[in-house]
Design a protein around this motif. Sequence first.
Motif, PDB file in Angstrom:
ATOM      1  N   THR A   1     -12.377  14.166  -6.327  1.00  0.00           N
ATOM      2  CA  THR A   1     -11.984  13.326  -5.191  1.00  0.00           C
ATOM      3  C   THR A   1     -10.794  13.928  -4.466  1.00  0.00           C
ATOM      4  O   THR A   1     -10.776  13.987  -3.226  1.00  0.00           O
ATOM      5  CB  THR A   1     -11.642  11.898  -5.666  1.00  0.00           C
TER       6      THR A   1
ATOM      7  N   VAL B   1      -4.507   8.588  -4.111  1.00  0.00           N
ATOM      8  CA  VAL B   1      -5.592   9.472  -3.661  1.00  0.00           C
ATOM      9  C   VAL B   1      -6.095   9.049  -2.280  1.00  0.00           C
ATOM     10  O   VAL B   1      -6.272   9.875  -1.391  1.00  0.00           O
ATOM     11  CB  VAL B   1      -6.748   9.499  -4.689  1.00  0.00           C
ATOM     12  N   ASN B   2      -6.291   7.751  -2.085  1.00  0.00           N
ATOM     13  CA  ASN B   2      -6.895   7.272  -0.841  1.00  0.00           C
ATOM     14  C   ASN B   2      -5.913   7.034   0.300  1.00  0.00           C
ATOM     15  O   ASN B   2      -6.293   7.160   1.461  1.00  0.00           O
ATOM     16  CB  ASN B   2      -7.685   5.986  -1.109  1.00  0.00           C
ATOM     17  N   LYS B   3      -4.671   6.700  -0.002  1.00  0.00           N
ATOM     18  CA  LYS B   3      -3.704   6.362   1.049  1.00  0.00           C
ATOM     19  C   LYS B   3      -2.556   7.367   1.158  1.00  0.00           C
ATOM     20  O   LYS B   3      -1.811   7.338   2.120  1.00  0.00           O
ATOM     21  CB  LYS B   3      -3.095   4.972   0.798  1.00  0.00           C
TER      22      LYS B   3
ATOM     23  N   PRO C   1      -8.294  12.777 -10.947  1.00  0.00           N
ATOM     24  CA  PRO C   1      -9.628  12.750 -10.328  1.00  0.00           C
ATOM     25  C   PRO C   1      -9.796  13.989  -9.441  1.00  0.00           C
ATOM     26  O   PRO C   1      -9.696  13.915  -8.209  1.00  0.00           O
ATOM     27  CB  PRO C   1      -9.611  11.450  -9.524  1.00  0.00           C
TER      28      PRO C   1
ATOM     29  N   ARG D   1      -5.006   3.238 -13.076  1.00  0.00           N
ATOM     30  CA  ARG D   1      -6.140   3.711 -12.260  1.00  0.00           C
ATOM     31  C   ARG D   1      -6.033   3.202 -10.832  1.00  0.00           C
ATOM     32  O   ARG D   1      -6.300   3.937  -9.887  1.00  0.00           O
ATOM     33  CB  ARG D   1      -7.463   3.275 -12.873  1.00  0.00           C
ATOM     34  N   GLN D   2      -5.646   1.935 -10.679  1.00  0.00           N
ATOM     35  CA  GLN D   2      -5.489   1.358  -9.345  1.00  0.00           C
ATOM     36  C   GLN D   2      -4.405   2.105  -8.568  1.00  0.00           C
ATOM     37  O   GLN D   2      -4.565   2.399  -7.384  1.00  0.00           O
ATOM     38  CB  GLN D   2      -5.122  -0.122  -9.462  1.00  0.00           C
TER      39      GLN D   2
ATOM     40  N   ARG E   1      -1.243  13.996  -3.301  1.00  0.00           N
ATOM     41  CA  ARG E   1      -2.485  14.315  -4.012  1.00  0.00           C
ATOM     42  C   ARG E   1      -2.314  15.560  -4.881  1.00  0.00           C
ATOM     43  O   ARG E   1      -2.774  15.598  -6.026  1.00  0.00           O
ATOM     44  CB  ARG E   1      -3.619  14.518  -3.007  1.00  0.00           C
TER      45      ARG E   1
ATOM     46  N   GLN F   1       0.843  -1.196   0.000  1.00  0.00           N
ATOM     47  CA  GLN F   1       0.000   0.000   0.000  1.00  0.00           C
ATOM     48  C   GLN F   1       0.886   1.257   0.000  1.00  0.00           C
ATOM     49  O   GLN F   1       0.705   2.188   0.786  1.00  0.00           O
ATOM     50  CB  GLN F   1      -0.965  -0.009   1.194  1.00  0.00           C
TER      51      GLN F   1
ATOM     52  N   ILE G   1      -3.391   5.225  -9.091  1.00  0.00           N
ATOM     53  CA  ILE G   1      -3.874   6.580  -8.801  1.00  0.00           C
ATOM     54  C   ILE G   1      -4.831   6.560  -7.609  1.00  0.00           C
ATOM     55  O   ILE G   1      -4.737   7.396  -6.709  1.00  0.00           O
ATOM     56  CB  ILE G   1      -4.528   7.193 -10.061  1.00  0.00           C
ATOM     57  N   GLU G   2      -5.724   5.575  -7.574  1.00  0.00           N
ATOM     58  CA  GLU G   2      -6.645   5.450  -6.442  1.00  0.00           C
ATOM     59  C   GLU G   2      -5.886   5.230  -5.141  1.00  0.00           C
ATOM     60  O   GLU G   2      -6.251   5.781  -4.105  1.00  0.00           O
ATOM     61  CB  GLU G   2      -7.617   4.294  -6.669  1.00  0.00           C
ATOM     62  N   LEU G   3      -4.828   4.448  -5.190  1.00  0.00           N
ATOM     63  CA  LEU G   3      -4.027   4.204  -3.996  1.00  0.00           C
ATOM     64  C   LEU G   3      -3.420   5.512  -3.489  1.00  0.00           C
ATOM     65  O   LEU G   3      -3.453   5.796  -2.294  1.00  0.00           O
ATOM     66  CB  LEU G   3      -2.931   3.182  -4.300  1.00  0.00           C
TER      67      LEU G   3
END
Length: 168
Positions: free
Chosen positions: A117, A95-97, A114, A88-89, A103, A65, A91-93
């Motif tokens: 978000t 953004v979220n972690k 994104p 995408r996976q 960010r 992570q 980028i989501e990591l």
Amino acid sequence: MSNQSNEQQAIEKRREWLKLESARIIDIANSESNSALKCIHQLSVAGGATEGTYIAIEQRIVADQDAAGAYHLALLAQNTPDLPIDARQLIELVVNKGDNQQRLALLKNLPLPPVDTIKELILASNDGDAIGQMNAYLQINPEGYGSQHMLASGQADRIVPLSPGNNR
């Protein structure tokens, strides 16, 4: 003919060297926790790698992570669209972690980040400095089109590096 043969030999030699470097990097990614940035650096020094190398690094990032590793590999994926990874996976990591600096770097460096978000998470953090940086950036680039838009509009491309020391 001899010149063409020498060029072919040089290409084959380089190909074999890249295979060896790829195997070494894959071994690091498979055996060392939190080694994604080290692997990405070695991949850059080598000047390329096999598809399996990118996949091994992505798997290391997901297992750990690792937001910083995800950021760097996502940038590579944006600049090299045929890489066998899921940007995408990654980028989501981030953004979220990731932290607000990561960010903000995504916001500035991805062609189509994104925005909503990222904006929501930075605002929710109550980090006045990050909110100020985000607002200043979105004021000059309200759509959040990132570096590709900046290049098209004649502004200089500024890739924001993230070092492990930047994590909060």
